[in-house]
Structure formats: structure tokens, C-alpha cells
Design an enzyme around this catalytic site. Structure first.
Site, PDB file in Angstrom:
ATOM      1  N   LYS A 171       0.885  -1.167   0.000  1.00  0.00           N
ATOM      2  CA  LYS A 171       0.000   0.000   0.000  1.00  0.00           C
ATOM      3  C   LYS A 171       0.920   1.213   0.000  1.00  0.00           C
ATOM      4  CE  LYS A 171      -2.672   3.288   1.811  1.00  0.00           C
ATOM      5  NZ  LYS A 171      -2.014   4.576   2.154  1.00  0.00           N
ATOM      6  N   GLY A 230      -2.750   4.920  13.411  1.00  0.00           N
ATOM      7  CA  GLY A 230      -2.921   4.189  12.155  1.00  0.00           C
ATOM      8  C   GLY A 230      -2.747   2.697  12.354  1.00  0.00           C
ATOM      9  N   GLY A 231      -1.755   2.326  13.144  1.00  0.00           N
ATOM     10  CA  GLY A 231      -1.513   0.914  13.426  1.00  0.00           C
ATOM     11  C   GLY A 231      -2.649   0.297  14.203  1.00  0.00           C
ATOM     12  N   GLU A 250       5.337  -0.945  13.365  1.00  0.00           N
ATOM     13  CA  GLU A 250       6.394  -0.156  13.987  1.00  0.00           C
ATOM     14  C   GLU A 250       5.785   1.224  14.122  1.00  0.00           C
ATOM     15  OE1 GLU A 250      10.311   1.070  12.128  1.00  0.00           O
ATOM     16  OE2 GLU A 250       9.407   2.445  13.571  1.00  0.00           O
ATOM     17  N   CYS A 287      12.358   7.281  13.148  1.00  0.00           N
ATOM     18  CA  CYS A 287      11.663   6.619  14.261  1.00  0.00           C
ATOM     19  C   CYS A 287      12.583   6.430  15.454  1.00  0.00           C
ATOM     20  CB  CYS A 287      11.094   5.290  13.805  1.00  0.00           C
ATOM     21  SG  CYS A 287      12.243   4.368  12.792  1.00  0.00           S
ATOM     22  N   GLU A 377       5.917  11.470  21.690  1.00  0.00           N
ATOM     23  CA  GLU A 377       6.816  11.598  20.549  1.00  0.00           C
ATOM     24  C   GLU A 377       6.362  12.791  19.701  1.00  0.00           C
ATOM     25  OE1 GLU A 377       6.589   8.388  17.717  1.00  0.00           O
ATOM     26  OE2 GLU A 377       8.421   8.999  16.679  1.00  0.00           O
TER      27      GLU A 377
END
Lengths: 508, 508
Positions: A171, A230-231, A250, A287, A377
Site C-alpha cells: 500500500k 494508524g496501526g 512499527e 523513528c 513523541e
């Protein structure tokens, strides 16, 4: 439906904020189903190539990318503004990842070939049992915003899934549809030249297609690099499947960095300067960027912060990847600035023009009075320094740290810090000593993962063992010789490490 | 709450249906929290034992069980009616599992120790990186109804989780609370004698406690053996946690067995007789019981079925484990009997008295007209024979098979069956040739798992690699020597296989 079918997918120039020419159109539900069906159909051919054949294939894919270096870097720079130097390095890494997994296939240890010959045991007679890891099935890979190559269409998830013998459907990330399409076309040509079906590597565009991809019954695992929200949304879709599948996300990482009193005394300038290099690398959009820095109160710690402040003054104003990340950075840093007790140490001068430009930013807070906002974060070139006066204050902050991909500690020469390191190790996947967490080298011993919410704890998305995510065990009991895979036959054509009757044996 | 706090947990005598004296009381919410907190507190001591210390511990636990053999077998027989012979064998297996994992610890390969020394790479300089697997944290284990020892308090999940270095909290199965408590007390004594905190192995009773256990933030993984609905319910609870954790469920398995035309021609009697031995072993209450048997139409196949019918006539009437399983068996076989096209080949004579007695049962159906009910698992001594007339009919049934722990094929001498075996391999975790799937030997090459709904595909609950479920990777970058674990030090005290700069090295 008709509007969705033709809706274009276009990136934006981060330097100006202007839309680019559409790079693709959103994938329709029917189109998605066709692409996934083609992937499922391609599985037997890819598996039948065997380790040697797939190693050749990965090397051919690497060459195909390397040959189109200029075109790829230009396309990616237009959509991400990460700059030709960083993007050239990313392409080199992407090529290297494919070659590295070819080496993992040559080695063969990753299949964990294990043979227990028939015989007597304390439990009575046992049959001939042979076990190895086999491909799990078609894998969905979600491209990341911040790595248009190394964590996107031809990235580490794709390389490890193909190496394992699984077709992949990517995607594309909305920030770089043109780059995704270009790279996909190059890889498709190389796959076709190698005699593989085009379905071996599919590409889809649009959020709806991504959701439908994760829900599709033929998809057997998902690799994702992106936000926690989103995860979590994809994980919730997986929760509604009749068959749950592994989700390798992740997602979020604070990456605390601790400077001990001894380290601050011994090398304040080096640490402060190095810290800013790490915070601003790749525009802070890594990240593994250190987001919270624990520095002792007092003169030695002041010297660390002063060096950081000074280094940050030299940091350029930089464009972030897209409008969402840009707005999130502005909102997040503004929110943090408004929290009582948070002071701004240094801030670059933001650009007045259009585009997604931001200034690097360093804030300070008292470790004895840490607001929740200091544990969040902030994606971009921002970090919070927490000043601690006692070991108890330091430890209290460490105990509140969310789990991360990394934790870093700067120690004095010969300093013991067993308890601190053990506490950090419980909250991270990689412990970095006297260095910086950014820069994730690809190798056998790398681990890029950590307890939730950094990832799902058990697996890595970088390094040799990333392949384990896309394999499942299969055992053969008393199998006729001609029905065993080469890896489990009595005399394998392609030698590999094997455990026979409990004893690990290495070829040569 | 007060009623729940004192509610007794009692098993039932399967031979009479009469309740036994309560073996325990349900664990209160506060009690559960205390037990989990004690487990979390015990983690550092268990990890600090190291591989050698934990190997000694597992051997001490094995001895403690073996010394109380008579008492354990009697307690388990009263609650399960599985009989002293089977339960004695199960205890031997349980003891062996603990000793086997001690051997896995001695070997050390399971930690996947990997060292990349600092040096130059095609990607530029790399730091010193060292990776191994470390304990994931406290593990919840749900005891299984059908293995009061080998898959319950001292079972394979517990053995592998403790070996990995994780405290365990077991949720006792309601069918054998007395056995669970007895065995737990024996293990607790051995743990205490070894100097470990009592929290290293906790035990809780009751469904509510089990649900609360899975939701508890200190629990980092769940091992479960039971029904698909029970597993799904736990998975849904995990879905509501802020931090998802791995769920290792072993849930449901049809275990198809295919007899080819050549095999039916060559050895019909042997296959038919062996089949019934496997269907009725342990009263048919094995997760690997063959539930659907594909036999060719015609005289050769008739001979297989006739041998099975004859063997089933000799099979004793047997008590199932509990009221729920008993009722489910009666309902399921009655429902299947009522489906048009399903005929009963043979059925033992059911007992008229109390208790959970049932008769073994064999049904037949035309493979060209298979009802959905023929693809369901009937837990107990029942199986369905499907007669196929063409290879296309056989393949159509294979393509409808739900994924299972095992798939079995009986072949003729020198028969090729690559496509059939490949199709079965996509739907199972273990391929059995010319034998029977029941009887799961514990060893290095064993795999007891398979695609959903048999398990979650990627892991096993039996064999050496079961330990991988309860470990996570951790990497050390440029670590000072004194902060490295023994497994990653330059000269480990307890040698183990390691991959150094990509090369796998085995001690000696």
C-alpha cells in the site's frame, strides 16, 4: 463508487506546499481484489524458486534499482524534499537490503532445519520428524512516510517477505505515490524478466484500498510502519477477520537518552553536539530520533545543554514530509510550550514562506515535575531535555518511559550502571551506549523493535531475523524421501545449518 | 462479590457424574492482582539464574513431580477418568518435557546469540552490535481439559515459559482443580527449595479470574489450549488492552486423513484398524484425533471401512472428561446423523448409567456431496469417512478443509502425490505419512501448530521451539563488556552456538 474509482493520488512539494501532478489513482475495491488474487496465484512460483533462485531474484531487483538511481532519487526528492544526499544513501541502503537478504538465503540458517531421526527416546519410540520454516502466504506492506525507498515499495519488509517466499502487496504511502509507482514498475520489469508472475509484487493506492487489503482473506501477514493510531486502526480491522493474522507494526518511539553525571562531567560538548546531530538528522523524521534527554542538573549538565543549544543554532530550517506531519509538529510543540514548567532552550527561525518548513526546537523541563506531554513523541526535529537532581528522580522518569525502539545511555569511563541499564532494557529493543540511536545498520545482529507501542515486542523489521515474521513452521513425519524439501533431505543440494538429533551442524 | 469470593471450585467424577469434594475456591479480583504482582516481582530472580541455573531448576521440578507419581495419578484419575495407564504416561511425558527444556537451556542455541563486530560495510562503518532473545515477562497459561498434567499446571507451556526466564500464572481448568492444586503445591515447594520467590509460579481458579488475568497489564503473553470460542473470547479481551500481547491459542483441529487408492488396495485392514486406534485413543479427546477420513469408493475402500467397522466393534464405551464435553459430543453426533446423506457405519453401545459415558462412532458420507457438518471437529471418539470416486472429488474436499494441526496421507509404495501433499501442507502444521496423527512426541523437530483456527500459524506449543513464544529480541550497541550478558560476552562462561560476523559457530 465512480468518483472513488477515478480519484487521483498526488503528492505535495514540501518545499512549496503545492500539489504535484497526480502519480496514480486510488485502487478500486475490484482492483484490490484482483491484485490480491494475483498475489495468491503467484505464491507457488515464488516458493518453487527455492533459496538459490530467490537469492538470484533479490540480486536482480537490487540491480534494477541501482541502474535507475538518478531517476529514483529525483522522483523521491520532489515528493519528500529529503534531499539527494539522504535519498541517494537511502537507495544504497535499499539495494543493500535486497542483497543482504540474498545472503541470508544463501546461508539458509533462517529456515531452522531440524531433523530428529527415528529412534528410541525416554518416551518410547519416536518417528522420523523433520521441521523447517515455510512461507506464510501473501503479505501486505504499508509504505512509510519517512522512507520512500527503504521502508516502502522496495523496502525491508518487502525484501524480507519476498526472501521468505511470499508475494507482497504494497500500500503506497500518500506522500510519495509517484516514487512508489516508478519503483514498482522497475521491480515489475525485473520480476517479469526473471520469469515470475506480475502478481508477485502488487501495488495499491488509497486508504480504503489499504483497509480492504488488511481484511482480505488471502493476506496472511501485515507489515506496517507509521503512527500508533494508524496501526491501532489496522489492528482493529484484523480483529474483525475470521482468521486473525500477525500484524507487525512499527508505531511510536520516544527513544530516551540518559546522560549520567560522570558522562556530563567528562564530555559535555561532545554529547550536546552529537545529540543535536541525531535530533535533526533526516529533518528529525526518524523513528529512532532521541525525543527525551535526561541530563543532570548543575554545571556539568548545563554545559551539555549549552553545547546542544549552540549546535541547534547552526541547524537549518527544514521542510517536513507532508501537511499532516507539519501541522502535527506545530501543534505538538505549541502544546508542549504551553505546559507550565516547560521552557524553550532554543528554537531555529521558522521560514515565512509556503511549504512545510519548520525550525528545530529544544525544550527543557524539571525531571522532578514531568508533565505527561514530555513523554510524547514529537515527529520532527524536536527534543525535550529533563534535568534530574538525584538518582531517584532519574529512576522515576525511567520507570515512566513508554517502551521504545531504543534507549541510549552515556556513561563515564568505567562507570557501572547495571540497574539503570536493566531498567532501560525492559523498555526498549536496542540499548545504545555512548552514541546515538539514529542510524540503524542492516546486519545479522540488528534489532529494530521493542515492546508495545514501539512494535509488538517479538520481532524486528530490520536485520536478518526480519524474515522470521513471514514464515511458519511445518513438520514432516515419516515422509518418503521424494516428498521432502531439499532443506530436509538426507543430502541437500544447497547445504545449510541443520540440527540433527539435537546437534547443530554447520556446512563445511 | 462476597458470593464469588467464597465460591468453591469442584470437579466431577466422569464415571458417575457426581460432584467431587471442592478442590479450591475461585480467585477473587484482589487475589488475582496479588498473584500477578508476585509474578512480576519474581521475574528478576528467575532471569538472574541464567541458563545453567534455570536448567537445574527445571530438573528439580521434574524430580518433585516424579517422586509424587502415585498421588498425582490418583488425583488426576478421580477428576478425569482417563485411567492410570494413560495418566502415568502423561506424567512421564510431563517430567520429560521439563528435562527436555533443561537440555534446550544447556544447548543455548534458542537465544539466537548474534554478534556483528564493529567494522566497515558497504553501507559505511557499523557499530559493535550484539543481539539475543530475552524473557518477555510474566506469562498466563490456561490449563487444558484433556491433559491435566502435560498441558496444565506443569505442562509444556509452563515448562517453556519458565525455561525462557518468565514467571507463570496458570489458570486451572475447571475439570481438575484438585489435581492442579496438588501439582502446584509440589512445584511451589521445589521452587522455594531452589531459593526462588513463590510468585514464580502462580495458580488461579475461575473464569472471571482467567479473564482478568489476560487483561492484566503485567501479563506479557498468553498460552491457551481449548475451544475456538474460548480462545476467541480471550483474543477479544486482549483486543481491548492498551498494549496487545501475543496470544498462543491451540484451538480446533479436524486432522484430515487421506487414504489414496493405491494405499487402500495395498493395506486396507492395517489402515482401517489403525484409524480406529487413533480415533479412540485417550477416549478420542486428543487435539490430533483424525476427524475426517477420505477413503476411495469401491471395493478397496470398502475393505478399509469394513476393517474400521470391525475394530470399532471392539472399542470400549468410555467416559468423557466433563459434562460440557459430554453434552457437546451427544449433540454434535446427533446433529450430524440427522444431515441427509450421512449414514452411521458403526456405533458402540452407549451405557445406560450415570456419568459421561459415550460410545465411539463412525459415520460415512459421499465426498461429492459433503455437508458443512462433516468439516466440524467432534471432540470425542467420533470420525467421519468421506468416500471419493475421482481425484477431482478428493481435491475439492481437500480445498475445503479447515486448517489443522496435522494432515495425514496413506500412500501406496512409491506413489507420487506431490500436489496432494502440497495442498495438505498449506492447511496443516504437521504432515504425517502412512501413520496416524495422535501421539505428539516431544523433541527438537516437533511442530504442534498450524494456520488458524488450529493455532496462530507461527509458533508451536510442543517441542524445543515452543520457547520462542516467550522471548523477545534485545540488541546491545557498543556496550561496555561488563554490561553484556554472558551469552554475548567475548568469552562466555557457558558456551553456546553464536553467529559472529554472519558465520554460525558451534561450541567444541
Amino acid at each position: 463508487m465512480t468518483t472513488r474509482e477515478s480519484r487521483p493520488v498526488a503528492g505535495t512539494d514540501p518545499r512549496t506546499g503545492s500539489p504535484l501532478a497526480p502519480g496514480a489513482v486510488e485502487t478500486t475495491p475490484d482492483g484490490l481484489d484482483e491484485i490480491v488474487a494475483a498475489a495468491a496465484d503467484a505464491a507457488p512460483a515464488l516458493e518453487a524458486l527455492g533459496r538459490a533462485g530467490r537469492a538470484r531474484l533479490l540480486r536482480a531487483l537490487a540491480r534494477a534499482l541501482d541502474r535507475a538511481r538518478e531517476e529514483i532519487v529525483a522522483a523521491a526528492d520532489a515528493e519528500t524534499a529529503l534531499g539527494p544526499a539522504r535519498l541517494g544513501g537511502e537507495l544504497t541502503r535499499t539495494v543493500y537490503q535486497l542483497e543482504f537478504f540474498a545472503g541470508v538465503l544463501d546461508d539458509g540458517g533462517y529456515v531452522e532445519a531440524t531433523i530428529d531421526l527415528a529412534g528410541e527416546t525416554p518416551m518410547g519410540p519416536r518417528p522420523d520428524l523433520r521441521r523447517m520454516l515455510v512461507p506464510i502466504g501473501p503479505v501486505a506492506v504499508f509504505g512509510a512516510s519517512n522512507f520512500p525507498l527503504a521502508f516502502s515499495v522496495p523496502g525491508g519488509d518487502t525484501a524480507s517477505a519476498l526472501a521468505a517466499g511470499n508475494p507482497v502487496v504494497v500500500k503506497a504511502h500518500g506522500s510519495h505515490p509517484g516514487t512508489s509507482r516508478l519503483v514498482h514498475e522497475l521491480l515489475q520489469k525485473a520480476l517479469t524478466a526473471a520469469g515470475l508472475p506480475a502478481g508477485t509484487l502488487g501495488l495499491v493506492f488509497g486508504r480504503t484500498a489499504g483497509e480492504r487489503l488488511v481484511a482480505h482473506p488471502a493476506i496472511k501477514a501485515v507489515g506496517f510502519t507509521g503512527s500508533l493510531s494508524g496501526g491501532r486502526a489496522l489492528l482493529d480491522i484484523i480483529g474483525t477477520r475470521p482468521e486473525p493474522i500477525p500484524f507487525y507494526g512499527e508505531l511510536s518511539s520516544l527513544n530516551a537518552l540518559v546522560v549520567t553525571a560522570a558522562a556530563a562531567r567528562e564530555r559535555p560538548g561532545e554529547i550536546g553536539t552529537g545529540l543535536i546531530g541525531s535530533v535533526t538528522a533526516s529533518s528529525g523524521q526518524l523513528c529512532t530520533k532521541p525525543g527525551l534527554v535526561l541530563v543532570p542538573a548543575g554545571a556539568d549538565g548545563d554545559a551539555v545543554v549549552e553545547a546542544a543549544r549552540s549546535a541547534l543554532g547552526d541547524a537549518p530550517v527544514i521542510p517536513l514530509l507532508n501537511q499532516r506531519i507539519h501541522q502535527s509538529y506545530l501543534d505538538g510543540t505549541a502544546r508542549l510550550t504551553g505546559v507550565p514548567g516547560v521552557s524553550t532552550v532554543a528554537r531555529g527561525v521558522p521560514s515565512a514562506g509556503g511549504g512545510f518548513w519548520v525550525a528545530p526546537w529544544l525544550a527543557s523541563v524539571d525531571a522532578a515535575d514531568m508533565p505527561d506531554e514530555a513523554f510524547a513523541e514529537y515527529f520532527g526535529p524536536a527534543a525535550v531535555v529533563a534535568r534530574y537532581s538525584t538518582q531517584a528522580e532519574l529512576r522515576a522518569v525511567v520507570d515512566r518511559l513508554p517502551a521504545s525502539l531504543t534507549a541510549t545511555v552515556h556513561l563515564g569511563a568505567d562507570e557501572k550502571a547495571d540497574e539503570l541499564v536493566a531498567a532501560l532494557g525492559r523498555r526498549a529493543g536496542r540499548l545504545v551506549f555512548n552514541g546515538y540511536p539514529t542510524g540503524v545498520s542492516v546486519g545479522w545482529a540488528q534489532h529494530h523493535g521493542g515492546p508495545w507501542p514501539s512494535t509488538n515486542s517479538l520481532h524486528t523489521s530490520v536485520g536478518a531475523t526480519a524474515i522470521r515474521r513471514f514464515l511458519r513452521p511445518l513438520a514432516w513425519q515419516n515422509a518418503p524421501v521424494h516428498l521432502l524439501p531439499d532443506e530436509l533431505s538426507d543430502e541437500p543440494v544447497c547445504p545449510l545449518p541443520r540440527r540433527v538429533n539435537g546437534e547443530l551442524r554447520v556446512p563445511r
